[in-house]
Design a protein around this motif. Structure first.
Motif, PDB file in Angstrom:
ATOM      1  N   LEU A 113      56.423  33.001  49.107  1.00  0.00           N
ATOM      2  CA  LEU A 113      55.110  33.586  48.823  1.00  0.00           C
ATOM      3  C   LEU A 113      54.173  32.539  48.244  1.00  0.00           C
ATOM      4  O   LEU A 113      54.462  31.938  47.210  1.00  0.00           O
ATOM      5  N   GLY A 114      53.067  32.316  48.939  1.00  0.00           N
ATOM      6  CA  GLY A 114      52.008  31.456  48.434  1.00  0.00           C
ATOM      7  C   GLY A 114      50.756  32.289  48.244  1.00  0.00           C
ATOM      8  O   GLY A 114      50.545  33.280  48.946  1.00  0.00           O
ATOM      9  N   ARG A 115      49.926  31.904  47.292  1.00  0.00           N
ATOM     10  CA  ARG A 115      48.720  32.681  47.003  1.00  0.00           C
ATOM     11  C   ARG A 115      47.492  31.782  47.025  1.00  0.00           C
ATOM     12  O   ARG A 115      47.434  30.791  46.316  1.00  0.00           O
ATOM     13  N   LEU A 116      46.521  32.144  47.852  1.00  0.00           N
ATOM     14  CA  LEU A 116      45.255  31.426  47.927  1.00  0.00           C
ATOM     15  C   LEU A 116      44.311  31.975  46.863  1.00  0.00           C
ATOM     16  O   LEU A 116      44.424  33.137  46.461  1.00  0.00           O
ATOM     17  N   ARG A 117      43.372  31.142  46.421  1.00  0.00           N
ATOM     18  CA  ARG A 117      42.413  31.568  45.395  1.00  0.00           C
ATOM     19  C   ARG A 117      41.325  32.437  46.016  1.00  0.00           C
ATOM     20  O   ARG A 117      40.835  32.155  47.087  1.00  0.00           O
ATOM     21  N   ARG A 118      40.962  33.488  45.291  1.00  0.00           N
ATOM     22  CA  ARG A 118      39.887  34.388  45.698  1.00  0.00           C
ATOM     23  C   ARG A 118      38.877  34.475  44.556  1.00  0.00           C
ATOM     24  O   ARG A 118      38.937  35.397  43.750  1.00  0.00           O
ATOM     25  N   PRO A 119      37.952  33.523  44.466  1.00  0.00           N
ATOM     26  CA  PRO A 119      37.032  33.500  43.327  1.00  0.00           C
ATOM     27  C   PRO A 119      36.098  34.703  43.246  1.00  0.00           C
ATOM     28  O   PRO A 119      35.590  35.014  42.188  1.00  0.00           O
ATOM     29  N   HIS A 120      35.898  35.426  44.331  1.00  0.00           N
ATOM     30  CA  HIS A 120      35.003  36.579  44.304  1.00  0.00           C
ATOM     31  C   HIS A 120      35.683  37.840  43.769  1.00  0.00           C
ATOM     32  O   HIS A 120      35.038  38.852  43.581  1.00  0.00           O
ATOM     33  N   ALA A 121      36.976  37.771  43.521  1.00  0.00           N
ATOM     34  CA  ALA A 121      37.689  38.935  42.976  1.00  0.00           C
ATOM     35  C   ALA A 121      37.199  39.190  41.546  1.00  0.00           C
ATOM     36  O   ALA A 121      36.815  38.283  40.826  1.00  0.00           O
ATOM     37  N   GLY A 122      37.239  40.432  41.143  1.00  0.00           N
ATOM     38  CA  GLY A 122      36.777  40.791  39.807  1.00  0.00           C
ATOM     39  C   GLY A 122      37.699  40.255  38.718  1.00  0.00           C
ATOM     40  O   GLY A 122      38.813  39.805  38.981  1.00  0.00           O
ATOM     41  N   LEU A 123      37.226  40.303  37.486  1.00  0.00           N
ATOM     42  CA  LEU A 123      37.986  39.788  36.353  1.00  0.00           C
ATOM     43  C   LEU A 123      39.361  40.452  36.206  1.00  0.00           C
ATOM     44  O   LEU A 123      40.350  39.742  36.022  1.00  0.00           O
ATOM     45  N   PRO A 124      39.480  41.787  36.312  1.00  0.00           N
ATOM     46  CA  PRO A 124      40.819  42.390  36.195  1.00  0.00           C
ATOM     47  C   PRO A 124      41.791  41.864  37.265  1.00  0.00           C
ATOM     48  O   PRO A 124      42.957  41.625  36.978  1.00  0.00           O
ATOM     49  N   SER A 125      41.296  41.674  38.494  1.00  0.00           N
ATOM     50  CA  SER A 125      42.156  41.154  39.566  1.00  0.00           C
ATOM     51  C   SER A 125      42.595  39.731  39.273  1.00  0.00           C
ATOM     52  O   SER A 125      43.740  39.354  39.536  1.00  0.00           O
ATOM     53  N   ARG A 126      41.690  38.925  38.738  1.00  0.00           N
ATOM     54  CA  ARG A 126      42.042  37.530  38.422  1.00  0.00           C
ATOM     55  C   ARG A 126      43.047  37.462  37.280  1.00  0.00           C
ATOM     56  O   ARG A 126      43.966  36.645  37.304  1.00  0.00           O
ATOM     57  N   ILE A 127      42.903  38.328  36.279  1.00  0.00           N
ATOM     58  CA  ILE A 127      43.861  38.361  35.168  1.00  0.00           C
ATOM     59  C   ILE A 127      45.232  38.808  35.671  1.00  0.00           C
ATOM     60  O   ILE A 127      46.257  38.227  35.318  1.00  0.00           O
ATOM     61  N   ALA A 128      45.250  39.837  36.526  1.00  0.00           N
ATOM     62  CA  ALA A 128      46.521  40.318  37.086  1.00  0.00           C
ATOM     63  C   ALA A 128      47.185  39.235  37.924  1.00  0.00           C
ATOM     64  O   ALA A 128      48.399  39.027  37.841  1.00  0.00           O
TER      65      ALA A 128
END
Length: 173
Positions: A113-128
């Motif tokens: 599993l690799g995860r790409l960055r999604r800077p447009h995601a909201g703050l709760p999504s980024r914290i999670a």
């Protein structure tokens, strides 16, 4: 090579079809470079517009809901060892081809599993997402690059999988 899995949340919305076209357009460079092998469009309902787009681009069209089971249903139709989970309207930022090619070429067998960055995601999504790098995640989400065999084993990851951060970014159209 990878298969792109693209989820369309509102298949009847003309804006969603335009967003899908934007996402497919960014994948063309990956096809030309030999990194992207095929695409699967997944939506919760039938749509003649999505059928037309799928037929015109050579993508497969799968009808399934949202969430981890939708990714698993789309992965059954994918033909490559790795699948990239995207949402209609996602635009891969410059340099993504080299980064993903290097990731899949150097990933050890235990890396699934690799995860790409999604800077447009909201703050709760980024914290999670940051917390999931420590405790792991139970299911794939938009922006994840997953080994197809692992996704086919079940849409819920047991035990939790720790995503490896991939230095590529996903923007929105």
């Amino acid at each position: 090579m990878i298969s792109a899995l693209i989820h369309v949340a509102k298949p009847g919305d003309p804006a969603a079809v335009d967003a899908l076209a934007d996402t497919l357009a960014t994948l063309v460079a990956g096809v030309a470079a030999g990194v992207v092998g095929d695409a699967v469009i997944v939506a919760p309902a039938q749509s003649t517009a999505l059928d037309t787009v799928a037929e015109a681009t050579g993508a497969k069209f799968v009808i399934h809901g949202r969430g981890a089971t939708a990714w698993a249903a789309a992965a059954r139709e994918a033909r490559r060892d790795w699948v990239l989970c995207l949402e209609a309207g996602d635009i891969l930022a410059e340099g993504w081809i080299r980064v993903l090619d290097r990731f899949i070429g150097t990933a050890r067998p235990e890396v699934v599993l690799g995860r790409l960055r999604r800077p447009h995601a909201g703050l709760p999504s980024r914290i999670a997402a940051r917390g999931e790098t420590v405790i792991g995640t139970r299911s794939p989400r938009v922006g994840d690059l997953v080994r197809r065999e692992r996704l086919l084993a079940g849409p819920v990851f047991t035990p939790r999988l720790r995503p490896r951060l991939v230095p590529a970014r996903i923007d929105r159209a």
